[in-house]
Structures are given as structure tokens and as C-alpha cells.
Design a protein around this motif. Structure first.
Motif, short mmCIF file in Angstrom:
data_model
loop_
_atom_site.label_atom_id
_atom_site.label_comp_id
_atom_site.label_asym_id
_atom_site.label_seq_id
_atom_site.Cartn_x
_atom_site.Cartn_y
_atom_site.Cartn_z
N ARG A 198 0.88 -1.17 0.00
CA ARG A 198 0.00 0.00 0.00
C ARG A 198 0.91 1.21 0.00
O ARG A 198 1.25 1.73 1.07
N PRO A 199 1.35 1.67 -1.18
CA PRO A 199 2.38 2.71 -1.22
C PRO A 199 1.99 3.97 -0.48
O PRO A 199 0.84 4.39 -0.55
N MET A 200 2.95 4.53 0.27
CA MET A 200 2.83 5.79 1.01
C MET A 200 1.99 5.66 2.29
O MET A 200 1.84 6.62 3.02
N ARG A 201 1.43 4.49 2.55
CA ARG A 201 0.52 4.38 3.69
C ARG A 201 1.20 4.81 4.99
O ARG A 201 2.32 4.41 5.26
N GLY A 202 0.50 5.64 5.74
CA GLY A 202 1.01 6.09 7.03
C GLY A 202 1.92 7.30 6.95
O GLY A 202 2.27 7.88 7.96
N ARG A 203 2.29 7.70 5.75
CA ARG A 203 3.17 8.87 5.64
C ARG A 203 2.35 10.15 5.67
O ARG A 203 1.20 10.17 5.25
N PRO A 204 2.96 11.24 6.16
CA PRO A 204 2.22 12.51 6.15
C PRO A 204 2.01 13.00 4.72
O PRO A 204 2.66 12.53 3.79
N GLY A 205 1.09 13.94 4.56
CA GLY A 205 0.86 14.54 3.25
C GLY A 205 -0.15 13.77 2.43
O GLY A 205 -0.74 12.79 2.90
N CYS A 206 -0.36 14.21 1.21
CA CYS A 206 -1.43 13.65 0.37
C CYS A 206 -0.91 13.16 -0.97
O CYS A 206 -1.69 12.99 -1.91
N ASP A 207 0.39 12.93 -1.10
CA ASP A 207 0.91 12.44 -2.38
C ASP A 207 0.69 10.93 -2.51
O ASP A 207 0.57 10.23 -1.51
N PHE A 208 0.66 10.49 -3.75
CA PHE A 208 0.46 9.08 -4.06
C PHE A 208 1.69 8.51 -4.74
O PHE A 208 2.54 9.24 -5.24
N SER A 209 1.76 7.18 -4.76
CA SER A 209 2.76 6.50 -5.56
C SER A 209 2.15 5.15 -5.95
O SER A 209 1.58 4.48 -5.10
N PHE A 210 2.24 4.80 -7.21
CA PHE A 210 1.66 3.51 -7.62
C PHE A 210 2.64 2.61 -8.36
O PHE A 210 2.30 1.49 -8.71
N SER A 211 3.87 3.11 -8.62
CA SER A 211 4.77 2.28 -9.42
C SER A 211 5.20 1.03 -8.65
O SER A 211 5.36 -0.03 -9.23
N GLY A 212 5.38 1.15 -7.32
CA GLY A 212 5.78 -0.01 -6.51
C GLY A 212 4.72 -1.09 -6.52
O GLY A 212 5.02 -2.28 -6.63
N LEU A 213 3.47 -0.69 -6.42
CA LEU A 213 2.36 -1.65 -6.46
C LEU A 213 2.29 -2.32 -7.82
O LEU A 213 2.15 -3.55 -7.93
N LYS A 214 2.44 -1.49 -8.86
CA LYS A 214 2.41 -2.00 -10.23
C LYS A 214 3.51 -3.06 -10.43
O LYS A 214 3.27 -4.14 -10.97
N THR A 215 4.70 -2.75 -9.95
CA THR A 215 5.83 -3.66 -10.11
C THR A 215 5.62 -4.93 -9.29
O THR A 215 5.94 -6.04 -9.75
N ALA A 216 5.08 -4.78 -8.08
CA ALA A 216 4.85 -5.96 -7.23
C ALA A 216 3.89 -6.92 -7.92
O ALA A 216 4.08 -8.14 -7.89
N VAL A 217 2.86 -6.37 -8.55
CA VAL A 217 1.89 -7.22 -9.26
C VAL A 217 2.58 -7.93 -10.43
O VAL A 217 2.44 -9.15 -10.62
N ALA A 218 3.37 -7.18 -11.20
CA ALA A 218 4.05 -7.76 -12.36
C ALA A 218 4.99 -8.89 -11.92
O ALA A 218 5.05 -9.95 -12.55
N ARG A 219 5.71 -8.67 -10.82
CA ARG A 219 6.64 -9.71 -10.32
C ARG A 219 5.91 -10.96 -9.90
O ARG A 219 6.32 -12.08 -10.21
N LYS A 220 4.82 -10.76 -9.18
CA LYS A 220 4.04 -11.90 -8.70
C LYS A 220 3.55 -12.73 -9.90
O LYS A 220 3.65 -13.96 -9.91
N VAL A 221 3.06 -12.04 -10.91
CA VAL A 221 2.50 -12.74 -12.07
C VAL A 221 3.57 -13.52 -12.83
O VAL A 221 3.34 -14.63 -13.30
N GLN A 222 4.79 -12.95 -12.87
CA GLN A 222 5.90 -13.64 -13.55
C GLN A 222 6.23 -14.97 -12.89
O GLN A 222 6.68 -15.90 -13.55
N SER A 223 6.02 -15.04 -11.57
CA SER A 223 6.51 -16.20 -10.82
C SER A 223 5.46 -17.31 -10.68
O SER A 223 5.71 -18.29 -10.02
N VAL A 224 4.29 -17.12 -11.27
CA VAL A 224 3.24 -18.13 -11.11
C VAL A 224 2.62 -18.50 -12.45
O VAL A 224 2.77 -17.79 -13.44
N GLN A 225 1.93 -19.62 -12.44
CA GLN A 225 1.20 -20.06 -13.63
C GLN A 225 -0.16 -19.35 -13.64
O GLN A 225 -0.91 -19.43 -12.67
N LEU A 226 -0.46 -18.66 -14.75
CA LEU A 226 -1.71 -17.90 -14.79
C LEU A 226 -2.90 -18.79 -15.13
O LEU A 226 -3.03 -19.27 -16.25
#
Ligand code: KG4
Ligand code: ZN
Length: 342
Positions: A198-226
Motif C-alpha cells: 500500500r504505497p505511502m501508507r502512514g506517511r504525512p501529506g497527500c501524495d500518491f505512488s503507484f509504481s511499486g504496487l504495479k511492479t509488485a503485481v508484475a513480479r508476482k504474475v511472472q513467478s506463477v502459472q496464470l
């Protein structure tokens, strides 16, 4: 007051006619999805050519469906940016031609302002309100204080949340556009199967980040049979992580908004990703817990459309604001900036 709106900033060619009593007299959307699908994303050149091919017919259709003549109009508004420049040029040139020929005021609308003010068209809400704008290109929290009067609390440091949905769909082999496909797949899935970040969770401010989540999903998918159940579980787990991340940042924004805008207590969600039922549910729960009213326009007015552009035209005409025929389309045009570029 009756305004014709034209939207051509991405892959929808849209025209609409809206009256200042919030009646949508016509609302036509031609989606170019089929033209871009083979490429898995929007191809700017194809988009521009397709807008050019369809815009005249769609203006005509909006006029016919509203049963109006150009002499019945009080203004013509077109998206002047931000967006793909070829498409914006097509829409602006069309609007300028109509304005010139029929002697109508022209309004160059900011596409983001269209999304931002949609809740005033659909629900008649008053300023100020807190806006979560979530689309394919943007992810922002903004205090909306009036037309043209915005304070941006936060934005994404990398990808927009819509991009994360689209990328997740791609790695899962789901059809383009990704958002609706991920939402549908997630319906059958277990949102707790994978603990995505959950990128940025618990940090002050209102900025977002989604590249880490995107990458985590891509990595997970690479390592399993779809297989289908896994696709559903990844989609559900991703959607759940995205929802938590949005809610965490929005909570911080609610706290800030409460101190800076004591007269407001409405949370509005807008933009294409706001069509997502899970995200609407999460944000609605958050708003209620914080004593805020929650407003989300109907899904068809969350994704790109021209009714929202016509509405910007109405709001600006009410203020006596119009644009010159020399207005130059703007590929970049942040909300919290003066309207007229130098
Ligand atoms: O506002 P929009 O129509 O165009 C932009 O201005 O970007 O937003 C398009 C984005 C795409 O990323 C699309 O995948 C996403 O909105 N989207 C959704 C859903 N419907 C569209 N994302 C999640 N769930 C949906 N149901
Ligand atoms: Zn949009």
C-alpha cells in the motif's frame, strides 16, 4: 443558457449539450477503443485522425438529439488541454469554427476542471469540496473552492492509479482498457490472497505512488502459472491495495481540508477510475466515518465525456469568462494554475 461541449483529449470523441439548470439535453460518446485495442494502448496519431473523421458527425448528432439549432446555443466549449495535442487541436478547431460562424462565445475548458466540476452538474453540490481525481493520466487530491480556484493537496509521484489498473490488466492478459476488466475479474477473486504493498501508507501529506504496487503485481504474475482463479485473486488483491492506498491519502486530505475549509464537508470522487465500484465503496465508507458527504457521479459521467466540458463552459460563462479565438491548445495544464497561458 445552453452550451455545446466537445471533448477530444484522449481516445473518446464526445459531444454534448447542457443547459444551466443542469439538464443534459444530449450526450454522445464515440469510443475509439476498437482502433487502439490491437496496440494495447492509445496511439496518439490514430486518435487524432479518428477524432477528425468523427467530430462533425458527432456535433450534428448532439444537435439533433437535443432538437436544437446553432442559434439556440449561448456558447461552445471544447477541451483546450491537458491531453494528446493532436486530438485537442481537432476539438478546439471545431469549436472555434462553430463560434466564428455562429457568433458564439468560445470557452477553452481544462479537461481536469471538467472532471472536477462534474459533481456540480450531477448533484448540484456547493463549493468548497474535496476532490479525489483519479484517471488514466492523473491522481490528485484537490480542494475545489470555485471555478478556476483550486488548491492541490497532493498528486502522484510516479504513475496515475488508472495506469496501475491498465498495467495490471496487461500482465494478467486481460483486455484493454484495463480498469473495467480488472474490476470484473476481481469480483470472483480473493482480495486477501496476495499482500501487495500500500504505497505511502502512514506517511504525512497527500501524495500518491503507484509504481511499486504495479511492479509488485508484475513480479508476482511472472513467478506463477496464470489460471483463471489466480487472475481473479491477483486482480482482487491489487484492487484492494489500490483502494487502501487511495483511502489512506484521502484521509490525510480530509484532515487538512477540515482545517482550511471549515465550510465544506463533501468528498467528491471523479475521473475514469471513479467508475470502480470497489473504490467507490471504500471511499464512501471513509467519508461517512469522517462525517463527510460522499458524492460520485454516475460511471458514464466519470469517464471522459463532453457533458462535463459543456458544464465548464456554463460555469465560466456565468462568470463572464470566455476565451479568444487565438487560444492555443495546451498539452499540459495543471488545475491549480491560472487559466490563460502566457
Ligand atoms: O478519465 P478517463 O476516462 O480518461 C483520462 O482522462 O485518463 O480515465 C481512464 C482511466 C483508464 O486508466 C481506465 O482503465 C480507468 O480510467 N477506468 C477504471 C474503470 N473504468 C475506467 N479503472 C478502474 N475501474 C473501472 N471500472
Ligand atoms: Zn479524463
Amino acid at each position: 443558457m445552453i452550451v455545446l461541449g466537445i471533448e477530444t483529449s484522449c481516445d473518446e470523441t464526445a459531444t454534448a449539450i447542457v443547459r444551466d439548470d443542469r439538464t443534459i439535453l444530449s450526450n454522445v460518446v464515440f469510443t475509439q477503443l476498437d482502433e487502439h485495442r490491437p496496440y494495447g494502448g492509445v496511439v496518439p496519431e490514430i486518435a487524432a485522425r479518428s477524432h477528425l473523421e468523427h467530430i462533425d458527425g458527432l456535433v450534428d448528432q448532439a444537435m439533433r438529439e437535443a432538437n436544437l439549432d446553432f442559434t439556440d446555443l449561448d456558447g461552445v466549449a471544447a477541451t483546450g488541454g491537458p491531453g494528446l495535442i493532436g486530438g485537442v487541436l481537432v476539438g478546439m478547431m471545431t469549436a472555434k469554427a462553430i463560434a466564428l460562424v455562429h457568433g458564439l462565445p468560445l470557452i477553452a475548458a481544462n479537461h481536469l476542471e471538467g472532471h472536477a466540476l462534474t459533481a456540480r452538474l450531477t448533484d448540484g453540490i456547493e463549493f468548497p469540496y474535496l476532490l479525489l481525481l483519479v484517471s488514466g493520466g492523473h491522481c490528485q487530491l484537490v480542494a475545489v473552492k470555485g471555478p478556476g480556484d483550486y488548491t492541490r493537496y497532493g498528486t502522484t509521484l510516479d504513475d496515475a492509479v488508472g495506469e496501475a489498473f491498465d498495467k495490471t490488466a496487461k500482465v494478467l492478459g486481460l483486455p484493454y482498457p484495463g480498469g473495467p476488466a480488472v474490476e470484473e475479474a476481481a469480483l470472483q477473486g480473493d482480495p486477501n490472497r496476495f499482500a501487495f504493498p500500500r504505497p505511502m501508507r502512514g506517511r504525512p501529506g497527500c501524495d500518491f505512488s503507484f509504481s511499486g504496487l504495479k511492479t509488485a503485481v508484475a513480479r508476482k504474475v511472472q513467478s506463477v502459472q496464470l489460471e483463471p482463479s489466480l487472475v481473479a485473486d491477483v486482480a482482487a488483491s491489487f484492487q484492494s491495495a489500490a483502494g487502501d492506498a487511495l483511502a489512506d491519502r484521502t484521509l490525510n486530505a480530509i484532515h487538512r481540508f477540515r482545517t482550511e475549509e471549515p465550510n465544506g464537508n463533501t468528498l467528491v470522487v471523479a475521473g475514469g477510475v471513479a467508475a470502480n465500484a470497489h473504490l467507490r465503496g471504500v471511499l464512501s465508507t471513509l467519508a461517512t466515518a469522517e462525517g463527510f458527504r460522499f458524492v460520485a457521479p454516475p460511471p458514464a459521467l466519470c469517464t471522459d465525456n463532453a457533458a462535463m466540458i459543456a458544464w465548464v463552459g456554463i460555469e465560466r460563462l456565468r462568470l463572464g469568462e470566455t476565451d479568444d479565438l487565438s487560444f492555443a491548445p495546451r498539452p499540459r495544464w495543471p488545475l491549480d494554475e491560472e487559466r490563460i497561458a502566457s
